[in-house]
Write a protein that holds these residues in place. Structure first.
Motif, PDB file in Angstrom:
ATOM      1  N   UNK A  15       0.844  -1.204   0.000  1.00  0.00           N
ATOM      2  CA  UNK A  15       0.000   0.000   0.000  1.00  0.00           C
ATOM      3  C   UNK A  15       0.878   1.252   0.000  1.00  0.00           C
ATOM      4  N   UNK A  18       1.925   1.928  -3.469  1.00  0.00           N
ATOM      5  CA  UNK A  18       0.817   2.544  -4.216  1.00  0.00           C
ATOM      6  C   UNK A  18       0.695   4.024  -3.890  1.00  0.00           C
ATOM      7  N   UNK A  19       0.734   4.328  -2.580  1.00  0.00           N
ATOM      8  CA  UNK A  19       0.582   5.731  -2.164  1.00  0.00           C
ATOM      9  C   UNK A  19       1.737   6.586  -2.701  1.00  0.00           C
ATOM     10  N   UNK A  22       0.998   7.375  -6.225  1.00  0.00           N
ATOM     11  CA  UNK A  22      -0.072   8.369  -6.316  1.00  0.00           C
ATOM     12  C   UNK A  22       0.475   9.759  -6.015  1.00  0.00           C
ATOM     13  N   UNK A  25       2.631  11.173  -8.869  1.00  0.00           N
ATOM     14  CA  UNK A  25       1.823  11.609 -10.015  1.00  0.00           C
ATOM     15  C   UNK A  25       1.076  12.889  -9.692  1.00  0.00           C
ATOM     16  N   UNK A  26       0.500  12.926  -8.471  1.00  0.00           N
ATOM     17  CA  UNK A  26      -0.250  14.134  -8.091  1.00  0.00           C
ATOM     18  C   UNK A  26       0.657  15.367  -8.145  1.00  0.00           C
ATOM     19  N   UNK A  29       2.200  16.064 -12.028  1.00  0.00           N
ATOM     20  CA  UNK A  29       1.233  16.392 -13.072  1.00  0.00           C
ATOM     21  C   UNK A  29       0.536  17.723 -12.839  1.00  0.00           C
ATOM     22  N   UNK A  30       0.726  18.286 -11.648  1.00  0.00           N
ATOM     23  CA  UNK A  30       0.051  19.554 -11.389  1.00  0.00           C
ATOM     24  C   UNK A  30       0.998  20.696 -11.711  1.00  0.00           C
ATOM     25  N   UNK A  95     -10.692  14.422  -0.162  1.00  0.00           N
ATOM     26  CA  UNK A  95      -9.791  13.310  -0.475  1.00  0.00           C
ATOM     27  C   UNK A  95      -9.409  12.534   0.783  1.00  0.00           C
ATOM     28  N   UNK A  99     -10.189   8.614   1.863  1.00  0.00           N
ATOM     29  CA  UNK A  99      -9.148   7.639   2.209  1.00  0.00           C
ATOM     30  C   UNK A  99      -9.401   7.028   3.580  1.00  0.00           C
TER      31      UNK A  99
ATOM     32  N   UNK B  78     -12.156  14.066  -4.063  1.00  0.00           N
ATOM     33  CA  UNK B  78     -11.567  15.364  -4.380  1.00  0.00           C
ATOM     34  C   UNK B  78     -10.998  15.426  -5.787  1.00  0.00           C
ATOM     35  N   UNK B  81      -5.091  14.486  -9.996  1.00  0.00           N
ATOM     36  CA  UNK B  81      -4.382  14.537 -11.271  1.00  0.00           C
ATOM     37  C   UNK B  81      -4.331  13.164 -11.909  1.00  0.00           C
TER      38      UNK B  81
END
Lengths: 271, 270
Positions: A15, A18-19, A22, A25-26, A29-30, A95, A99, B78, B81
Protein backbone atom coordinates in the motif's frame (compact mmCIF):
# COMPACT_ATOMS: atom_id res chain seq x y z
CA UNK A 1 -20.01 -12.15 10.56
CA UNK A 2 -16.49 -10.99 9.84
CA UNK A 3 -15.15 -13.35 7.23
CA UNK A 4 -12.08 -11.49 5.98
CA UNK A 5 -8.96 -12.47 7.84
CA UNK A 6 -6.54 -9.75 8.83
CA UNK A 7 -3.77 -11.53 6.94
CA UNK A 8 -5.55 -11.33 3.59
CA UNK A 9 -5.38 -7.53 3.63
CA UNK A 10 -2.71 -6.13 1.34
CA UNK A 11 0.60 -5.64 3.11
CA UNK A 12 1.49 -2.20 4.40
CA UNK A 13 4.53 -2.22 2.13
CA UNK A 14 2.49 -2.70 -1.02
CA UNK A 15 0.00 0.00 0.00
CA UNK A 16 2.91 2.35 0.73
CA UNK A 17 4.24 1.75 -2.79
CA UNK A 18 0.82 2.54 -4.22
CA UNK A 19 0.58 5.73 -2.16
CA UNK A 20 4.09 6.80 -3.19
CA UNK A 21 3.12 6.38 -6.85
CA UNK A 22 -0.07 8.37 -6.32
CA UNK A 23 1.75 11.19 -4.54
CA UNK A 24 4.42 11.49 -7.23
CA UNK A 25 1.82 11.61 -10.02
CA UNK A 26 -0.25 14.13 -8.09
CA UNK A 27 2.77 16.39 -7.68
CA UNK A 28 4.45 16.18 -11.06
CA UNK A 29 1.23 16.39 -13.07
CA UNK A 30 0.05 19.55 -11.39
CA UNK A 31 1.55 22.48 -13.22
CA UNK A 32 1.05 24.89 -10.31
CA UNK A 33 2.94 22.75 -7.83
CA UNK A 34 5.76 22.01 -10.25
CA UNK A 35 6.20 25.66 -11.19
CA UNK A 36 5.74 26.94 -7.66
CA UNK A 37 7.80 24.42 -5.75
CA UNK A 38 10.32 23.24 -8.28
CA UNK A 39 10.86 26.16 -10.65
CA UNK A 40 10.61 29.05 -8.19
CA UNK A 41 13.99 28.38 -6.51
CA UNK A 42 15.51 27.79 -9.94
CA UNK A 43 14.24 31.16 -11.19
CA UNK A 44 15.48 32.81 -8.02
CA UNK A 45 18.91 31.35 -8.56
CA UNK A 46 19.00 32.42 -12.21
CA UNK A 47 17.82 35.96 -11.46
CA UNK A 48 19.89 36.56 -8.31
CA UNK A 49 22.92 34.92 -9.85
CA UNK A 50 22.69 37.22 -12.87
CA UNK A 51 21.89 40.43 -10.98
CA UNK A 52 23.94 40.17 -7.78
CA UNK A 53 27.27 39.34 -9.31
CA UNK A 54 29.69 40.60 -6.69
CA UNK A 55 32.38 39.31 -4.36
CA UNK A 56 31.91 38.83 -0.64
CA UNK A 57 35.62 38.73 0.07
CA UNK A 58 38.00 35.80 0.39
CA UNK A 59 37.36 35.28 -3.33
CA UNK A 60 33.80 34.11 -2.68
CA UNK A 61 31.05 35.24 -5.03
CA UNK A 62 27.57 36.14 -3.81
CA UNK A 63 26.19 33.26 -5.88
CA UNK A 64 28.30 30.85 -3.83
CA UNK A 65 26.66 32.30 -0.70
CA UNK A 66 23.23 32.37 -2.29
CA UNK A 67 23.57 28.71 -3.27
CA UNK A 68 23.24 27.64 0.38
CA UNK A 69 20.27 29.94 0.93
CA UNK A 70 18.36 29.00 -2.20
CA UNK A 71 18.80 25.29 -1.48
CA UNK A 72 17.47 25.85 2.03
CA UNK A 73 14.53 27.80 0.57
CA UNK A 74 13.96 25.02 -1.97
CA UNK A 75 13.85 22.41 0.78
CA UNK A 76 11.41 24.58 2.74
CA UNK A 77 9.18 24.85 -0.34
CA UNK A 78 9.26 21.14 -1.08
CA UNK A 79 8.41 20.24 2.49
CA UNK A 80 6.69 22.90 4.57
CA UNK A 81 4.85 24.82 1.85
CA UNK A 82 4.12 21.73 -0.22
CA UNK A 83 2.72 19.76 2.73
CA UNK A 84 0.76 22.63 4.27
CA UNK A 85 -0.97 23.54 1.01
CA UNK A 86 -1.30 20.02 -0.39
CA UNK A 87 -2.78 18.42 2.72
CA UNK A 88 -5.08 21.37 3.44
CA UNK A 89 -6.42 21.01 -0.10
CA UNK A 90 -6.92 17.27 0.27
CA UNK A 91 -8.68 17.80 3.56
CA UNK A 92 -11.09 20.43 2.28
CA UNK A 93 -11.95 18.65 -0.98
CA UNK A 94 -12.77 15.36 0.74
CA UNK A 95 -9.79 13.31 -0.47
CA UNK A 96 -8.66 12.61 3.08
CA UNK A 97 -12.13 11.70 4.24
CA UNK A 98 -12.46 9.29 1.35
CA UNK A 99 -9.15 7.64 2.21
CA UNK A 100 -10.10 7.36 5.87
CA UNK A 101 -13.11 5.30 4.81
CA UNK A 102 -10.94 2.71 3.05
CA UNK A 103 -8.84 -0.03 4.68
CA UNK A 104 -5.68 1.86 3.67
CA UNK A 105 -3.32 1.85 6.68
CA UNK A 106 -3.13 5.48 7.76
CA UNK A 107 0.65 5.32 8.03
CA UNK A 108 0.80 4.60 4.28
CA UNK A 109 -0.61 8.05 3.55
CA UNK A 110 2.26 9.69 5.41
CA UNK A 111 4.84 7.39 3.87
CA UNK A 112 3.54 8.49 0.44
CA UNK A 113 3.92 12.14 1.44
CA UNK A 114 7.46 11.57 2.72
CA UNK A 115 8.43 9.88 -0.55
CA UNK A 116 6.97 12.83 -2.46
CA UNK A 117 8.97 15.31 -0.36
CA UNK A 118 12.14 13.25 -0.75
CA UNK A 119 11.90 12.97 -4.53
CA UNK A 120 10.98 16.63 -4.99
CA UNK A 121 13.76 17.73 -2.64
CA UNK A 122 16.39 15.64 -4.41
CA UNK A 123 15.18 17.00 -7.77
CA UNK A 124 15.35 20.61 -6.57
CA UNK A 125 18.79 20.23 -5.04
CA UNK A 126 20.13 18.48 -8.14
CA UNK A 127 18.75 21.09 -10.52
CA UNK A 128 20.06 23.96 -8.38
CA UNK A 129 23.51 22.40 -8.15
CA UNK A 130 23.70 21.83 -11.89
CA UNK A 131 22.63 25.38 -12.68
CA UNK A 132 25.02 26.77 -10.07
CA UNK A 133 27.96 24.87 -11.47
CA UNK A 134 27.18 25.33 -15.17
CA UNK A 135 26.14 29.01 -15.19
CA UNK A 136 27.79 30.55 -12.16
CA UNK A 137 30.87 28.43 -11.52
CA UNK A 138 29.74 27.54 -8.00
CA UNK A 139 32.24 25.37 -6.13
CA UNK A 140 30.71 22.04 -5.18
CA UNK A 141 31.21 20.68 -1.68
CA UNK A 142 33.95 18.10 -1.29
CA UNK A 143 34.71 15.17 0.99
CA UNK A 144 32.95 15.21 4.33
CA UNK A 145 31.14 18.41 3.36
CA UNK A 146 28.75 16.17 1.43
CA UNK A 147 27.99 14.37 4.66
CA UNK A 148 27.17 17.65 6.38
CA UNK A 149 25.08 18.59 3.35
CA UNK A 150 23.15 15.32 3.63
CA UNK A 151 22.31 15.52 7.32
CA UNK A 152 21.43 19.21 7.29
CA UNK A 153 19.15 18.67 4.30
CA UNK A 154 17.58 15.52 5.79
CA UNK A 155 17.03 16.97 9.25
CA UNK A 156 15.78 20.30 7.88
CA UNK A 157 13.49 18.52 5.47
CA UNK A 158 12.09 16.26 8.20
CA UNK A 159 11.44 19.21 10.53
CA UNK A 160 9.80 21.25 7.75
CA UNK A 161 7.67 18.32 6.55
CA UNK A 162 6.32 17.65 10.03
CA UNK A 163 5.72 21.35 10.53
CA UNK A 164 3.95 21.55 7.17
CA UNK A 165 1.64 18.66 8.05
CA UNK A 166 0.85 20.37 11.36
CA UNK A 167 0.23 23.76 9.72
CA UNK A 168 -2.16 22.16 7.21
CA UNK A 169 -4.59 21.54 10.06
CA UNK A 170 -4.81 25.26 10.81
CA UNK A 171 -5.99 26.21 7.34
CA UNK A 172 -9.57 26.18 6.18
CA UNK A 173 -8.66 24.97 2.68
CA UNK A 174 -5.79 24.80 0.24
CA UNK A 175 -6.20 28.36 -0.94
CA UNK A 176 -6.16 29.82 2.54
CA UNK A 177 -3.17 27.62 3.40
CA UNK A 178 -1.36 29.01 0.38
CA UNK A 179 -2.30 32.58 1.27
CA UNK A 180 -0.98 32.15 4.81
CA UNK A 181 2.07 29.97 4.35
CA UNK A 182 3.53 31.63 1.25
CA UNK A 183 4.03 35.11 2.79
CA UNK A 184 5.32 33.60 6.03
CA UNK A 185 7.86 31.54 4.09
CA UNK A 186 8.88 34.62 2.11
CA UNK A 187 9.42 36.68 5.26
CA UNK A 188 11.41 33.84 6.80
CA UNK A 189 13.55 33.70 3.68
CA UNK A 190 14.27 37.42 3.96
CA UNK A 191 15.26 37.33 7.64
CA UNK A 192 17.06 33.96 7.53
CA UNK A 193 19.88 34.96 5.20
CA UNK A 194 18.56 33.47 1.97
CA UNK A 195 18.44 36.53 -0.26
CA UNK A 196 21.30 38.44 1.31
CA UNK A 197 23.93 37.91 3.95
CA UNK A 198 22.56 37.02 7.35
CA UNK A 199 25.02 39.43 8.95
CA UNK A 200 23.17 42.30 7.21
CA UNK A 201 19.90 41.38 8.94
CA UNK A 202 19.23 43.59 12.01
CA UNK A 203 20.08 41.82 15.24
CA UNK A 204 16.52 41.66 16.54
CA UNK A 205 15.36 40.09 13.29
CA UNK A 206 18.24 37.63 13.51
CA UNK A 207 16.85 36.64 16.90
CA UNK A 208 13.39 36.13 15.42
CA UNK A 209 14.82 34.09 12.56
CA UNK A 210 16.80 31.95 14.98
CA UNK A 211 13.54 30.58 16.39
CA UNK A 212 12.64 28.96 13.06
CA UNK A 213 14.32 26.09 11.20
CA UNK A 214 15.11 27.92 7.94
CA UNK A 215 17.88 30.05 9.45
CA UNK A 216 19.60 26.92 10.78
CA UNK A 217 19.23 25.04 7.52
CA UNK A 218 20.77 27.94 5.62
CA UNK A 219 23.56 28.27 8.16
CA UNK A 220 24.33 24.55 8.05
CA UNK A 221 24.42 24.64 4.26
CA UNK A 222 26.69 27.72 4.27
CA UNK A 223 29.21 25.64 6.19
CA UNK A 224 29.15 23.30 3.21
CA UNK A 225 29.39 25.88 0.42
CA UNK A 226 31.59 28.58 1.95
CA UNK A 227 35.22 28.48 3.02
CA UNK A 228 35.73 28.32 6.78
CA UNK A 229 37.22 31.82 6.68
CA UNK A 230 33.67 33.17 6.23
CA UNK A 231 32.47 31.46 9.44
CA UNK A 232 33.72 34.59 11.21
CA UNK A 233 30.82 36.53 9.63
CA UNK A 234 28.25 34.29 11.31
CA UNK A 235 26.58 35.65 14.47
CA UNK A 236 28.48 33.24 16.71
CA UNK A 237 31.69 33.52 14.71
CA UNK A 238 31.43 29.86 13.76
CA UNK A 239 29.12 27.52 11.82
CA UNK A 240 27.63 26.15 15.05
CA UNK A 241 26.87 22.79 13.46
CA UNK A 242 26.03 21.28 16.85
CA UNK A 243 23.40 23.91 17.44
CA UNK A 244 22.08 23.51 13.87
CA UNK A 245 21.48 19.83 14.60
CA UNK A 246 19.94 20.56 17.98
CA UNK A 247 17.48 23.22 16.78
CA UNK A 248 16.39 21.19 13.76
CA UNK A 249 15.96 18.09 15.94
CA UNK A 250 13.86 20.07 18.42
CA UNK A 251 11.68 21.24 15.54
CA UNK A 252 11.27 17.62 14.44
CA UNK A 253 9.97 16.72 17.89
CA UNK A 254 7.72 19.80 18.11
CA UNK A 255 6.41 19.16 14.59
CA UNK A 256 5.71 15.50 15.33
CA UNK A 257 3.83 16.31 18.53
CA UNK A 258 1.79 18.98 16.73
CA UNK A 259 1.01 16.55 13.88
CA UNK A 260 -0.15 13.81 16.19
CA UNK A 261 -2.30 16.22 18.19
CA UNK A 262 -3.83 18.20 15.37
CA UNK A 263 -4.12 15.93 12.33
CA UNK A 264 -7.69 15.51 11.11
CA UNK A 265 -8.98 13.28 8.32
CA UNK A 266 -12.00 15.46 7.66
CA UNK A 267 -13.04 19.07 7.76
CA UNK A 268 -14.18 20.41 11.05
CA UNK A 269 -17.77 19.37 11.61
CA UNK A 270 -18.76 22.92 12.64
CA UNK A 271 -18.26 24.37 9.19
CA UNK B 1 -26.93 -4.22 11.15
CA UNK B 2 -28.58 -2.45 13.96
CA UNK B 3 -28.47 1.19 14.67
CA UNK B 4 -29.72 3.09 17.60
CA UNK B 5 -28.39 6.58 17.88
CA UNK B 6 -28.98 9.01 20.69
CA UNK B 7 -27.70 12.49 20.08
CA UNK B 8 -28.74 16.00 19.22
CA UNK B 9 -28.76 15.69 15.46
CA UNK B 10 -30.09 12.15 15.55
CA UNK B 11 -32.13 11.09 18.53
CA UNK B 12 -33.89 7.82 18.22
CA UNK B 13 -33.05 5.88 15.09
CA UNK B 14 -33.83 2.19 15.41
CA UNK B 15 -33.45 0.15 12.29
CA UNK B 16 -32.21 -3.11 10.90
CA UNK B 17 -30.92 -3.45 7.38
CA UNK B 18 -31.10 -6.90 5.85
CA UNK B 19 -28.51 -8.55 3.73
CA UNK B 20 -28.96 -7.97 0.02
CA UNK B 21 -31.55 -5.22 0.26
CA UNK B 22 -31.49 -1.63 -0.83
CA UNK B 23 -32.58 0.49 2.08
CA UNK B 24 -33.37 4.12 1.42
CA UNK B 25 -33.20 6.72 4.13
CA UNK B 26 -35.54 9.51 3.12
CA UNK B 27 -35.79 12.86 4.76
CA UNK B 28 -35.64 16.60 4.21
CA UNK B 29 -32.32 18.44 4.30
CA UNK B 30 -30.96 18.65 7.82
CA UNK B 31 -33.10 15.74 9.05
CA UNK B 32 -30.07 13.75 10.18
CA UNK B 33 -29.59 11.40 7.22
CA UNK B 34 -25.91 12.14 6.74
CA UNK B 35 -25.28 12.14 10.50
CA UNK B 36 -26.85 8.70 10.80
CA UNK B 37 -24.90 7.35 7.86
CA UNK B 38 -21.62 8.83 9.09
CA UNK B 39 -22.10 7.12 12.46
CA UNK B 40 -22.57 3.83 10.60
CA UNK B 41 -19.53 4.47 8.41
CA UNK B 42 -17.36 5.14 11.44
CA UNK B 43 -16.75 8.82 10.62
CA UNK B 44 -18.63 10.18 13.58
CA UNK B 45 -18.57 9.29 17.22
CA UNK B 46 -21.96 8.83 18.84
CA UNK B 47 -22.95 9.89 22.31
CA UNK B 48 -24.87 6.74 23.08
CA UNK B 49 -26.87 3.88 21.74
CA UNK B 50 -25.85 0.63 20.15
CA UNK B 51 -24.66 0.34 16.57
CA UNK B 52 -23.54 -2.79 14.72
CA UNK B 53 -22.46 -2.72 11.10
CA UNK B 54 -21.55 -6.15 9.70
CA UNK B 55 -21.39 -7.30 13.30
CA UNK B 56 -18.87 -4.65 14.37
CA UNK B 57 -19.23 -1.41 16.30
CA UNK B 58 -18.17 1.26 13.75
CA UNK B 59 -16.32 3.16 16.47
CA UNK B 60 -14.00 0.16 16.74
CA UNK B 61 -13.99 -0.96 13.10
CA UNK B 62 -10.50 -1.79 11.89
CA UNK B 63 -9.00 -2.36 8.46
CA UNK B 64 -10.68 -5.71 7.86
CA UNK B 65 -14.07 -4.19 8.73
CA UNK B 66 -13.49 -1.26 6.37
CA UNK B 67 -12.47 -3.71 3.67
CA UNK B 68 -16.08 -4.92 3.52
CA UNK B 69 -17.60 -1.47 3.18
CA UNK B 70 -17.92 0.83 0.23
CA UNK B 71 -18.56 4.49 0.90
CA UNK B 72 -19.80 7.08 -1.56
CA UNK B 73 -19.70 10.37 0.30
CA UNK B 74 -22.08 13.20 -0.35
CA UNK B 75 -19.14 15.47 -1.16
CA UNK B 76 -17.57 12.95 -3.52
CA UNK B 77 -13.90 12.41 -4.09
CA UNK B 78 -11.57 15.36 -4.38
CA UNK B 79 -9.76 16.75 -7.38
CA UNK B 80 -7.03 14.49 -8.59
CA UNK B 81 -4.38 14.54 -11.27
CA UNK B 82 -4.81 10.80 -11.73
CA UNK B 83 -6.87 9.27 -14.50
CA UNK B 84 -10.03 7.33 -13.72
CA UNK B 85 -8.25 4.02 -14.23
CA UNK B 86 -5.26 5.08 -12.11
CA UNK B 87 -7.56 6.20 -9.31
CA UNK B 88 -9.39 2.88 -9.37
CA UNK B 89 -6.16 0.89 -9.45
CA UNK B 90 -4.84 2.81 -6.43
CA UNK B 91 -8.11 2.35 -4.56
CA UNK B 92 -8.18 -1.38 -5.42
CA UNK B 93 -4.70 -1.74 -3.90
CA UNK B 94 -6.14 -1.02 -0.42
CA UNK B 95 -8.52 -4.01 -0.49
CA UNK B 96 -7.94 -7.73 -0.02
CA UNK B 97 -10.15 -8.94 -2.86
CA UNK B 98 -10.80 -6.05 -5.25
CA UNK B 99 -12.77 -6.09 -8.46
CA UNK B 100 -10.90 -5.59 -11.71
CA UNK B 101 -10.67 -1.80 -12.19
CA UNK B 102 -11.36 -2.06 -15.92
CA UNK B 103 -14.49 -4.11 -15.27
CA UNK B 104 -15.68 -1.59 -12.70
CA UNK B 105 -15.25 1.21 -15.23
CA UNK B 106 -17.29 -0.83 -17.66
CA UNK B 107 -19.98 -1.39 -15.04
CA UNK B 108 -20.36 2.35 -14.35
CA UNK B 109 -20.14 3.21 -18.04
CA UNK B 110 -16.85 5.10 -17.91
CA UNK B 111 -14.73 2.81 -20.08
CA UNK B 112 -14.14 5.52 -22.66
CA UNK B 113 -13.04 7.86 -19.85
CA UNK B 114 -10.46 5.44 -18.43
CA UNK B 115 -7.58 7.69 -19.44
CA UNK B 116 -9.24 10.99 -18.50
CA UNK B 117 -8.52 12.92 -15.35
CA UNK B 118 -11.34 13.52 -12.89
CA UNK B 119 -11.63 17.22 -13.63
CA UNK B 120 -12.59 16.62 -17.26
CA UNK B 121 -15.68 14.59 -16.30
CA UNK B 122 -19.23 15.93 -16.21
CA UNK B 123 -21.12 15.98 -12.93
CA UNK B 124 -22.88 12.72 -13.64
CA UNK B 125 -19.68 11.04 -14.78
CA UNK B 126 -17.90 12.20 -11.64
CA UNK B 127 -20.60 10.70 -9.50
CA UNK B 128 -20.31 7.43 -11.37
CA UNK B 129 -16.56 7.57 -10.73
CA UNK B 130 -17.35 8.03 -7.02
CA UNK B 131 -19.50 4.91 -7.15
CA UNK B 132 -16.76 3.05 -9.02
CA UNK B 133 -14.33 3.96 -6.23
CA UNK B 134 -16.91 2.79 -3.70
CA UNK B 135 -17.41 -0.64 -5.26
CA UNK B 136 -13.93 -1.53 -6.52
CA UNK B 137 -13.13 -3.10 -3.14
CA UNK B 138 -16.03 -5.56 -3.63
CA UNK B 139 -17.98 -4.32 -0.60
CA UNK B 140 -20.69 -6.36 1.06
CA UNK B 141 -22.32 -3.12 2.14
CA UNK B 142 -22.34 0.06 0.10
CA UNK B 143 -23.25 3.47 1.49
CA UNK B 144 -24.56 5.97 -1.04
CA UNK B 145 -25.12 9.44 0.38
CA UNK B 146 -27.36 11.45 -1.96
CA UNK B 147 -25.77 9.93 -5.04
CA UNK B 148 -27.89 11.66 -7.68
CA UNK B 149 -28.22 15.22 -6.38
CA UNK B 150 -27.83 17.58 -9.31
CA UNK B 151 -28.42 14.93 -11.99
CA UNK B 152 -30.61 15.51 -15.01
CA UNK B 153 -33.45 12.98 -15.42
CA UNK B 154 -31.61 10.87 -17.98
CA UNK B 155 -28.45 10.66 -15.89
CA UNK B 156 -30.59 9.68 -12.92
CA UNK B 157 -32.22 6.84 -14.89
CA UNK B 158 -28.79 5.58 -15.97
CA UNK B 159 -27.61 5.74 -12.40
CA UNK B 160 -30.61 3.78 -11.19
CA UNK B 161 -29.88 0.96 -13.57
CA UNK B 162 -26.30 0.92 -12.28
CA UNK B 163 -27.59 0.57 -8.72
CA UNK B 164 -29.89 -2.26 -9.79
CA UNK B 165 -27.05 -4.12 -11.44
CA UNK B 166 -25.07 -3.77 -8.20
CA UNK B 167 -27.97 -5.26 -6.28
CA UNK B 168 -27.96 -8.16 -8.74
CA UNK B 169 -24.31 -8.68 -7.80
CA UNK B 170 -25.44 -9.12 -4.21
CA UNK B 171 -24.42 -5.78 -2.70
CA UNK B 172 -26.42 -4.51 0.25
CA UNK B 173 -26.97 -0.78 -0.04
CA UNK B 174 -27.91 2.02 2.27
CA UNK B 175 -28.99 4.96 0.19
CA UNK B 176 -29.89 8.40 1.41
CA UNK B 177 -31.90 10.63 -0.83
CA UNK B 178 -34.43 13.39 -0.80
CA UNK B 179 -35.91 12.25 -4.09
CA UNK B 180 -39.09 10.25 -3.52
CA UNK B 181 -39.12 8.76 -7.00
CA UNK B 182 -35.59 7.49 -6.43
CA UNK B 183 -36.57 5.76 -3.19
CA UNK B 184 -39.68 4.31 -4.78
CA UNK B 185 -37.76 3.15 -7.83
CA UNK B 186 -34.82 1.55 -6.06
CA UNK B 187 -35.54 0.73 -2.47
CA UNK B 188 -36.79 -2.54 -1.04
CA UNK B 189 -37.59 -0.64 2.12
CA UNK B 190 -37.70 3.01 3.03
CA UNK B 191 -37.05 4.71 6.34
CA UNK B 192 -38.31 8.24 6.79
CA UNK B 193 -36.18 10.38 9.05
CA UNK B 194 -37.21 13.83 10.16
CA UNK B 195 -35.73 16.07 12.84
CA UNK B 196 -33.36 13.29 13.82
CA UNK B 197 -36.10 10.72 14.37
CA UNK B 198 -36.90 7.68 12.31
CA UNK B 199 -40.66 7.97 11.99
CA UNK B 200 -41.36 4.87 9.92
CA UNK B 201 -39.78 1.95 8.10
CA UNK B 202 -41.78 0.19 5.40
CA UNK B 203 -41.73 -1.04 1.84
CA UNK B 204 -42.36 1.96 -0.42
CA UNK B 205 -45.87 0.86 -1.40
CA UNK B 206 -46.95 0.52 2.23
CA UNK B 207 -45.31 3.61 3.67
CA UNK B 208 -47.61 5.73 5.84
CA UNK B 209 -50.39 3.15 5.53
CA UNK B 210 -50.41 3.72 1.79
CA UNK B 211 -51.39 0.11 1.12
CA UNK B 212 -54.50 0.29 3.28
CA UNK B 213 -55.42 3.90 2.60
CA UNK B 214 -58.76 4.41 0.86
CA UNK B 215 -58.44 4.59 -2.89
CA UNK B 216 -59.84 7.56 -4.71
CA UNK B 217 -61.99 6.64 -7.70
CA UNK B 218 -62.82 9.43 -10.10
CA UNK B 219 -64.88 9.55 -13.26
CA UNK B 220 -67.03 11.97 -15.28
CA UNK B 221 -70.80 11.71 -15.09
CA UNK B 222 -73.27 14.13 -16.74
CA UNK B 223 -70.34 16.37 -17.60
CA UNK B 224 -69.32 16.67 -13.93
CA UNK B 225 -66.10 15.33 -12.41
CA UNK B 226 -67.03 12.96 -9.59
CA UNK B 227 -64.74 11.43 -6.99
CA UNK B 228 -65.32 8.86 -4.27
CA UNK B 229 -63.10 7.44 -1.53
CA UNK B 230 -63.48 3.74 -1.06
CA UNK B 231 -61.76 0.88 0.74
CA UNK B 232 -62.91 -1.55 -1.95
CA UNK B 233 -62.15 0.09 -5.30
CA UNK B 234 -62.60 -3.13 -7.30
CA UNK B 235 -66.21 -3.57 -6.21
CA UNK B 236 -66.83 0.13 -6.69
CA UNK B 237 -65.54 0.12 -10.25
CA UNK B 238 -67.58 -3.02 -11.01
CA UNK B 239 -70.72 -1.15 -9.91
CA UNK B 240 -69.75 1.81 -12.07
CA UNK B 241 -69.31 -0.51 -15.02
CA UNK B 242 -72.91 -1.66 -14.65
CA UNK B 243 -74.25 1.90 -14.51
CA UNK B 244 -72.52 2.95 -17.72
CA UNK B 245 -73.27 1.31 -21.04
CA UNK B 246 -69.67 1.27 -22.32
CA UNK B 247 -66.45 2.69 -20.91
CA UNK B 248 -66.72 4.69 -17.70
CA UNK B 249 -65.71 8.19 -18.84
CA UNK B 250 -62.29 9.37 -17.55
CA UNK B 251 -62.08 6.54 -15.02
CA UNK B 252 -59.10 6.73 -12.65
CA UNK B 253 -58.23 4.88 -9.46
CA UNK B 254 -55.53 6.41 -7.29
CA UNK B 255 -53.82 5.60 -4.03
CA UNK B 256 -52.05 8.34 -2.07
CA UNK B 257 -48.68 8.92 -3.70
CA UNK B 258 -45.45 8.41 -1.83
CA UNK B 259 -45.14 12.17 -1.89
CA UNK B 260 -48.53 12.60 -0.18
CA UNK B 261 -47.66 10.29 2.70
CA UNK B 262 -44.11 11.55 2.92
CA UNK B 263 -45.13 15.18 3.21
CA UNK B 264 -47.64 14.22 5.86
CA UNK B 265 -44.98 12.30 7.79
CA UNK B 266 -42.45 15.09 7.83
CA UNK B 267 -45.18 17.47 8.93
CA UNK B 268 -45.62 19.53 5.80
CA UNK B 269 -49.09 20.30 4.50
CA UNK B 270 -49.55 18.43 1.24
Amino acid sequence: MTTTEECSLPSIGSVCRTRAGVELKEFFRQRESVVFTLMFPVILLLVFGAVLDYELGSGVSFTQYFMAGVIAAGILGASLQNMAIGIATERSDGTLKGLAGTPMPKSAYFVGKVVQVLVVTVAIVAILLVIGVVFYGVDLPSGTEWLTFAWVAALGSAASTLLGIAVSSLARNGRSASATVTPVALVLQFISGVFFQFSEVPTWLQTVAAVFPLKWMAQGLRSVFLPDALAAQEPAGSWELGRVALVLAIWCVVGLVLCVRTFRWQDRVDR
Amino acid sequence: MKCYGDRNAVDGVDLDIRRGEIFALLGPNGAGKTTTVEVLEGYRARDGGEVRVLGVDPAEGGRSWKAELGIVLQSGAGDSQLTCLELLRAQAAYYPDPRDPAEVLELVGLTEKAGSRGRTLSGGQRRRLDVALGIVGRPRLLFLDEPTTGFDPEARRQFWSLIRSLRDLGTTMLLTTHYLDEAEELADRVGVITRGRLVEVAVPSALGGRGQAPAVVSWTEDGVRRTAETASPTAFVAELAIRFPGEVPDLAVARPTLEDVYLRMIGEPS
